[in-house]
Motif scaffolding. Structure first.
Motif, short mmCIF file in Angstrom:
data_model
loop_
_atom_site.label_atom_id
_atom_site.label_comp_id
_atom_site.label_asym_id
_atom_site.label_seq_id
_atom_site.Cartn_x
_atom_site.Cartn_y
_atom_site.Cartn_z
N ALA A 279 10.75 2.88 -2.15
CA ALA A 279 10.45 3.94 -3.10
C ALA A 279 10.81 3.47 -4.50
N ALA A 280 10.03 3.87 -5.49
CA ALA A 280 10.29 3.50 -6.89
C ALA A 280 9.53 4.46 -7.78
N ILE A 281 9.85 4.41 -9.07
CA ILE A 281 9.05 5.15 -10.04
C ILE A 281 7.68 4.48 -10.14
N ALA B 188 6.56 6.78 -6.04
CA ALA B 188 5.63 6.24 -5.06
C ALA B 188 6.44 5.49 -4.00
N VAL B 189 5.95 5.52 -2.77
CA VAL B 189 6.53 4.72 -1.71
C VAL B 189 5.49 3.70 -1.28
N THR B 190 5.86 2.44 -1.32
CA THR B 190 4.93 1.38 -0.92
C THR B 190 5.48 0.68 0.31
N THR C 50 0.84 -1.19 0.00
CA THR C 50 0.00 0.00 0.00
C THR C 50 0.88 1.23 0.00
N GLN C 51 0.39 2.30 -0.63
CA GLN C 51 1.12 3.55 -0.59
C GLN C 51 0.99 4.17 0.80
N VAL C 52 2.06 4.76 1.28
CA VAL C 52 2.05 5.34 2.61
C VAL C 52 2.16 6.84 2.51
N ASN D 102 13.50 18.49 0.33
CA ASN D 102 13.47 18.62 1.78
C ASN D 102 13.53 17.23 2.39
N ASP D 103 13.97 17.14 3.62
CA ASP D 103 14.00 15.85 4.28
C ASP D 103 12.59 15.26 4.35
N ILE D 104 12.50 13.95 4.31
CA ILE D 104 11.21 13.26 4.33
C ILE D 104 11.14 12.35 5.54
N ASN D 105 10.06 12.47 6.31
CA ASN D 105 9.82 11.60 7.45
C ASN D 105 9.02 10.40 6.99
N LEU D 106 9.53 9.21 7.26
CA LEU D 106 8.88 7.97 6.88
C LEU D 106 8.40 7.24 8.12
N ALA D 107 7.24 6.60 8.02
CA ALA D 107 6.71 5.85 9.15
C ALA D 107 5.98 4.62 8.66
N ASN D 108 6.20 3.51 9.33
CA ASN D 108 5.48 2.27 9.05
C ASN D 108 5.28 1.56 10.39
#
Length: 215
Positions: free
Chosen positions: A198-200, A208-210, A4-6, A157-163
């Motif tokens: 992350a990928a195209i 997109a980030v899945t 799923t995209q986050v 800009n920096d990106i915050n990722l969460a899972n």
């Protein structure tokens, strides 16, 4: 949920949600032939060019070519009065004929595979310069950040990722290409123990980030 995209918690995350509209570039390696024509690419094949003095090149063979710069260099080295460049708006190839006393047409003749047509330059014209068809490139790993958004470029800009309960920050520095950005995001996700990639995107127009199941 798997695959799923986050959400990305950063205001300047348009590159994950919007068409990045890359330009065509003649910089070495920047615009892959496979990315042209909305990702349908350019079929391997040959074409010739004839300048308005009547000089015809040998076959220009794209089989070993990988990017727009390869095509531009081949046309410019073909021994005719025709010079290839990329249009100022970054959408197409431009052929310019420097013949002083024209006796014929500026002609590009396809060898049968549709290569010249896919490059937007097939045909015969009684002009000394013409702009080919819009090449509409998709993103590729080598697409330069400077060529995104119609040439406006991209400031990261920096990106915050969460899972789940795991979080990480992708901190950007000297990234120059889409591939560099993807690598930085994926390295940050891996270091933070996040099950995300992350990928195209499948449409080739954005990133997109899945995520898989949270750890």
């Amino acid at each position: 949920t798997d695959n799923t995209q986050v959400a990305i918690s950063v205001k300047a995350s348009d590159f994950l949600t919007a068409d990045m509209n890359p330009l065509v570039s003649a910089v070495n390696g920047a615009t892959a032939l496979a990315s042209l024509n909305n990702g349908t690419g350019v079929p391997n094949g040959t074409f010739t060019i004839t300048d308005r003095a009547g000089t015809t090149s040998a076959n220009i063979d794209t089989t070993a070519m990988t990017d727009v710069q390869d095509v531009v260099a081949a046309i410019n080295g073909a021994g005719t009065n025709i010079t290839a460049t990329v249009s100022t708006d970054g959408t197409a190839l431009v052929l310019t004929d420097s013949t002083v006393s024209p006796i014929g047409k500026l002609t590009v003749t396809d060898g049968g595979a549709g290569t010249a047509a896919a490059l937007g330059i097939d045909g015969s014209r009684s002009v000394s310069a013409f702009t080919g068809d819009d090449l509409d490139p998709n993103l590729s790993l080598t697409t330069r950040l400077a060529d995104l958004y119609g040439g406006a470029g991209l400031t990261l800009n920096d990106i915050n990722l969460a899972n789940g309960s795991n979080t990480a920050t992708a901190t950007f520095g000297a990234e120059a290409t889409v591939g560099d950005v993807i690598t930085t995001i994926n390295n940050a996700a891996t270091a933070g123990g996040l099950n995300m990639t992350a990928a195209i995107d499948a449409d080739g127009r954005k990133l997109a980030v899945t995520s898989g199941a949270a750890g």
